[in-house]
Design a protein around this motif. Structure first.
Motif, PDB file in Angstrom:
ATOM      1  N   ASN A  47       0.851  -1.190   0.000  1.00 37.07           N
ATOM      2  CA  ASN A  47       0.000   0.000   0.000  1.00 37.07           C
ATOM      3  C   ASN A  47       0.881   1.232   0.000  1.00 37.07           C
ATOM      4  O   ASN A  47       1.666   1.470   0.928  1.00 37.07           O
ATOM      5  CB  ASN A  47      -0.911  -0.010   1.228  1.00 37.07           C
ATOM      6  N   GLU A  52      -0.114   4.324   0.190  1.00 36.66           N
ATOM      7  CA  GLU A  52      -0.575   5.328   1.164  1.00 36.66           C
ATOM      8  C   GLU A  52       0.028   5.068   2.547  1.00 36.66           C
ATOM      9  O   GLU A  52       0.498   5.990   3.223  1.00 36.66           O
ATOM     10  CB  GLU A  52      -2.105   5.305   1.232  1.00 36.66           C
ATOM     11  N   PHE A  77       2.579   7.350   4.588  1.00 41.92           N
ATOM     12  CA  PHE A  77       2.213   7.745   5.953  1.00 41.92           C
ATOM     13  C   PHE A  77       3.362   7.475   6.932  1.00 41.92           C
ATOM     14  O   PHE A  77       3.730   8.328   7.760  1.00 41.92           O
ATOM     15  CB  PHE A  77       0.949   6.983   6.370  1.00 41.92           C
ATOM     16  N   TYR A  90      -6.206  10.393  11.517  1.00 38.34           N
ATOM     17  CA  TYR A  90      -6.234  10.077  10.083  1.00 38.34           C
ATOM     18  C   TYR A  90      -6.094   8.568   9.862  1.00 38.34           C
ATOM     19  O   TYR A  90      -6.805   7.970   9.040  1.00 38.34           O
ATOM     20  CB  TYR A  90      -5.110  10.826   9.369  1.00 38.34           C
ATOM     21  N   ALA A  91      -5.179   7.922  10.595  1.00 40.15           N
ATOM     22  CA  ALA A  91      -4.981   6.475  10.443  1.00 40.15           C
ATOM     23  C   ALA A  91      -6.226   5.708  10.856  1.00 40.15           C
ATOM     24  O   ALA A  91      -6.582   4.673  10.257  1.00 40.15           O
ATOM     25  CB  ALA A  91      -3.772   6.039  11.267  1.00 40.15           C
ATOM     26  N   TYR A  95      -9.305   6.788  10.588  1.00 39.60           N
ATOM     27  CA  TYR A  95     -10.307   6.966   9.519  1.00 39.60           C
ATOM     28  C   TYR A  95      -9.991   6.103   8.300  1.00 39.60           C
ATOM     29  O   TYR A  95     -10.878   5.484   7.712  1.00 39.60           O
ATOM     30  CB  TYR A  95     -10.368   8.443   9.138  1.00 39.60           C
ATOM     31  N   ARG A  96      -8.699   6.050   7.927  1.00 36.81           N
ATOM     32  CA  ARG A  96      -8.331   5.374   6.683  1.00 36.81           C
ATOM     33  C   ARG A  96      -8.114   3.876   6.856  1.00 36.81           C
ATOM     34  O   ARG A  96      -8.338   3.103   5.923  1.00 36.81           O
ATOM     35  CB  ARG A  96      -7.057   5.996   6.117  1.00 36.81           C
ATOM     36  N   PHE A  97      -7.673   3.442   8.031  1.00 40.41           N
ATOM     37  CA  PHE A  97      -7.220   2.052   8.147  1.00 40.41           C
ATOM     38  C   PHE A  97      -7.986   1.291   9.221  1.00 40.41           C
ATOM     39  O   PHE A  97      -7.429   0.892  10.239  1.00 40.41           O
ATOM     40  CB  PHE A  97      -5.722   2.005   8.449  1.00 40.41           C
ATOM     41  N   SER A 138      -5.077   1.815  15.396  1.00 42.52           N
ATOM     42  CA  SER A 138      -4.749   3.247  15.301  1.00 42.52           C
ATOM     43  C   SER A 138      -5.582   4.052  16.284  1.00 42.52           C
ATOM     44  O   SER A 138      -5.108   5.030  16.878  1.00 42.52           O
ATOM     45  CB  SER A 138      -4.986   3.752  13.876  1.00 42.52           C
ATOM     46  N   TYR A 143     -20.439   5.856   6.229  1.00 43.89           N
ATOM     47  CA  TYR A 143     -18.997   5.559   6.288  1.00 43.89           C
ATOM     48  C   TYR A 143     -18.825   4.065   6.436  1.00 43.89           C
ATOM     49  O   TYR A 143     -19.486   3.415   7.269  1.00 43.89           O
ATOM     50  CB  TYR A 143     -18.348   6.288   7.465  1.00 43.89           C
ATOM     51  N   ASN A 181     -12.454   0.518   6.171  1.00 43.55           N
ATOM     52  CA  ASN A 181     -11.680  -0.367   5.306  1.00 43.55           C
ATOM     53  C   ASN A 181     -11.092  -1.470   6.176  1.00 43.55           C
ATOM     54  O   ASN A 181     -10.026  -1.323   6.768  1.00 43.55           O
ATOM     55  CB  ASN A 181     -10.580   0.423   4.606  1.00 43.55           C
ATOM     56  N   TYR A 187      -7.419  -3.963   6.292  1.00 42.36           N
ATOM     57  CA  TYR A 187      -6.187  -3.805   7.053  1.00 42.36           C
ATOM     58  C   TYR A 187      -6.302  -4.350   8.471  1.00 42.36           C
ATOM     59  O   TYR A 187      -5.374  -4.256   9.243  1.00 42.36           O
ATOM     60  CB  TYR A 187      -5.802  -2.318   7.125  1.00 42.36           C
TER      61      TYR A 187
END
Length: 692
Positions: free
Chosen positions: A50, A52, A56, A93-94, A96-98, A105, A148, A151, A154
């Motif tokens: 990945n 991203e 990061f 941020y982590a 939200y994304r992962f 996170s 929402y 994801n 991960y």
């Protein structure tokens, strides 16, 4: 603007210790974070696949390296602010994304929150915690309403375990470091508390010693009989050192030995036994002129065998006057291993100085009493001698003479030849030859007395004069007589007697000298009493005043008032040992110099600097003519000055300066060395306060 924002967010550190601790904390956190990032790259499966995640992690690695560089420049506030804000933002941020709130996170947000709690103000801790809670709640609400979708690719069991383990390791390590530093801080605080308690106890003990010293000084100051004074001195010394065994030795110069005049405890068995001035402990004190302490006398290599039983630790303090030892105060402990404390030693040395003045005062008083008795005896002997001479003259009519004024013929009794030291018949003895024996300085007196009697026959002829015998010896003669007149009142004859009064004149001279010595000793006795009273006042002030600056001002005020001086100042050597700083002073001019932080260099540029540099007193009867006096406009009216160094244990601590006004000349008794010796010791006091 940035500085105000940082001040609003973070706690500003000022002290060196705080900055050092913060630097250690930040370095530990940044280094530990870099280690965890490295391990995450090694063990995380999704990192390599990945872009991203890779970006990061690289961003955070670069960010923490920058923080390390900022720490080298000691920008602690900026490092703390950036670390907390960026780490919190990155974890949000982590999250939200992962994987959302189910990911590690979100759990890792605890790390920036702890940092913010420790290094930021309370308002920032509340704001950051609220943001983390509201952010997680918002994600849960959005997921529940289909807005929402986390994801979850991960979120693996192994990855979750690795991530959570890294968080646990970070938090545990950090908490461990915090606990260790907390324990160290507590230990340091406890040590400081113990040291402060010890200092307070030492100060209380010092105050007790000073109070005891003051009381004992008052107890001996008015003792004028030497025997009872020595007993009182010994009792006071025993009380100061908490022992029951001691003695007082007095020096006898003619015998070159010390004799125990007072003793207590084990030392009573050696009363009145002399000890040579070079033997044993007495010899050490007499040689060094300093206090000598022996921890165990029984094993001391200079001990005297007759003193080797009954006591162990012993201390001997000299009684000194003008630098010479006149006596010794000795104290001992009979308990093995018991020792004298430094405070007891210091108190004994101070007490010995005052005791020496009291002993000298008592000696002077006894000398005055002895001289009074001698004066009375001389007066009685003189009266008896005059009466015997009068009776002998009346009974034997010794050394009679007669002068016929009309014929100028003179007749003498045979005793006159013995009186003038000549043999009868060797020369004619008449009025002219009589005048040849009279001392030249008394010729006019003799003629004047004869003229007055001839002019006024009612006035008896009476004259005392000197004669010079042929062998050169001078004798005193008292000539008495009267004038006889005729029926018309004209003088026709003089007759009278002559008496050798040489012994009487010698007695009168001796009596006059004794009177002068008596007056001198009386003045000295009064002066010593005044000095002892001043010393008692200073001791009283020292026992009541704990602040060294206040004590210094009290001392100079006492000296200025008691000696009626124009100006008194006290200079102390600074920590660098280069300048003399005015610590206390009297009068308006003294206050001006104190307000200006008056200083003088040590050296030959001023009287006080020269006195400290040479460790000698310096007197200027006319300060305008003194070559090394510092031309100070304050005080402007000083005419005569004295600089006296304050020396303690061989070190010059400062200098006292006194001055007379322009309308006064230094009295003779103020310039005498005895007055300088009797002044109170600000050094000691200063030394005591400094050690306290």
């Amino acid at each position: 603007m940035l500085k105000r924002l940082l001040n609003w967010m973070a706690i500003q550190t000022e002290s060196v210790d705080e900055k050092t601790v913060n630097q250690f904390w930040f370095q530990s956190m940044v280094f530990l974070t870099l280690v965890i990032l490295s391990l995450y790259v090694l063990f995380g499966k999704q990192v390599g696949n990945n872009l991203e995640i890779r970006f990061f992690l690289l961003f955070f690695a670069a960010f923490f390296i920058i923080l390390l560089l900022m720490l080298r420049s000691r920008h602690f506030s900026q490092v703390g602010a950036w670390f907390g804000v960026v780490t919190l933002t990155g974890m949000l941020y982590a999250t939200y994304r992962f994987g959302g709130v189910q990911s590690s996170s979100y759990i890792a947000i605890i790390i920036p929150l702890v940092i913010i709690v420790l290094f930021f103000r309370g308002r920032m801790a509340i704001i950051a915690t609220s943001i983390a809670v509201l952010f997680g709640g918002a994600l849960v609400w959005a997921e529940a309403h289909g807005l929402y979708t986390p994801n979850l690719i991960y979120v693996y069991s192994f990855e979750s375990w690795v991530n959570t383990s890294f968080i646990f390791i970070f938090v545990a390590t950090w908490v461990g470091i915090a606990a260790r530093m907390t324990r160290r801080s507590l230990a340091t605080n406890q040590q400081e508390i113990r040291e402060r308690s010890k200092a307070e106890a030492d100060l209380q003990e010092q105050t007790r010693f000073l109070s005891a010293l003051h009381e004992t000084t008052l107890a001996i100051i008015n003792r004028l009989e030497l025997g009872s004074l020595l007993e009182s001195v010994l009792e006071s010394a025993l009380e100061l050192t908490s022992t029951e065994h001691g003695y007082v030795d007095m020096y006898e110069p003619q015998a070159r030995a010390f004799t125990k005049m007072a003793a207590r405890g084990v030392f009573t068995q050696w009363v009145n036994i002399p000890t040579a001035q070079e033997q044993g402990l007495t010899g050490e004190v007499f040689r060094t002129k300093n206090t000598v302490l022996v921890a165990d006398y029984t094993t001391w290599n200079k001990r005297l065998e007759r003193y080797t039983t009954g006591f162990y630790a012993i201390i001997a303090a000299p009684l000194k006057l003008d630098g010479e030892v006149i006596g010794i105060i000795g104290l001992g402990y009979t308990e093995p291993g018991r020792e004298f404390t430094p405070k007891q030693i210091s108190a004994l040395e101070q007490f010995a100085e005052l005791a020496a003045l009291a002993v000298d005062n008592a000696r002077l008083y006894q000398s005055v009493q002895s001289e009074l008795s001698e004066r009375k005896r001389v007066q009685e002997a003189l009266t008896e001698s005059e009466e015997n001479l009068r009776l002998a003259l009346n009974a034997a009519r010794m050394s009679t003479w007669s002068w016929n004024i009309l014929t100028n013929e003179t007749t003498w009794s045979d005793a006159i030849y013995d009186l003038f030291g000549i043999e009868k018949g060797t020369q004619t003895f008449n009025y002219l030859s009589y005048h040849q024996f009279v001392h030249p300085e008394d010729q006019s007196l003799l003629e004047e007395q004869a003229r007055q009697s001839l002019e006024n026959p009612q006035k008896p002829y009476s004259v005392e004069h000197r004669i010079l015998q042929p062998n050169g010896e001078m004798r005193w003669i008292a000539a008495r007589g009267r004038v006889y007149t005729d029926e018309n009142g004209h003088p026709v004859r003089m007759a009278g007697t002559m008496i050798d009064i040489t012994e009487r004149k010698l007695s009168e001279a001796a009596l006059h000298e004794a009177n002068q010595q008596l007056e001198k000793n009386a003045r000295m006795l009064e002066r010593r009493s005044q000095l002892l009273r001043i010393a008692a006042d200073v001791s009283r002030a020292a026992s009541a005043i704990l602040d060294s600056h206040e004590l210094s001002q009290q001392v100079v005020d006492l000296i200025q008032q008691r000696f009626n001086l124009y100006y008194v100042g006290l200079f102390m050597v600074d920590e660098a040992g280069e300048m003399l700083c005015l610590r206390a002073a009297t009068g308006e001019a003294g206050q001006k110099m104190l307000n200006h932080s008056h200083k003088l260099p040590i050296g030959n540029t001023s009287m006080v600097g020269w006195s400290v540099a040479n460790r000698q007193a310096r007197i200027a009867l006319d300060v305008g003519a003194d070559a090394i006096r510092f031309n100070n406009p304050l005080p402007p009216k000083s005419r005569s000055e004295l600089a006296l160094p304050l020396i303690s244990r061989g070190q010059a601590l400062g200098v006292g300066r006194v001055g007379e006004g322009p309308h006064l000349h230094p009295p003779a008794d103020r310039r005498r060395r005895g007055d300088v010796r009797g002044l109170p010791d600000p050094a000691g006091l200063v030394d005591q306060r400094r050690s306290s």
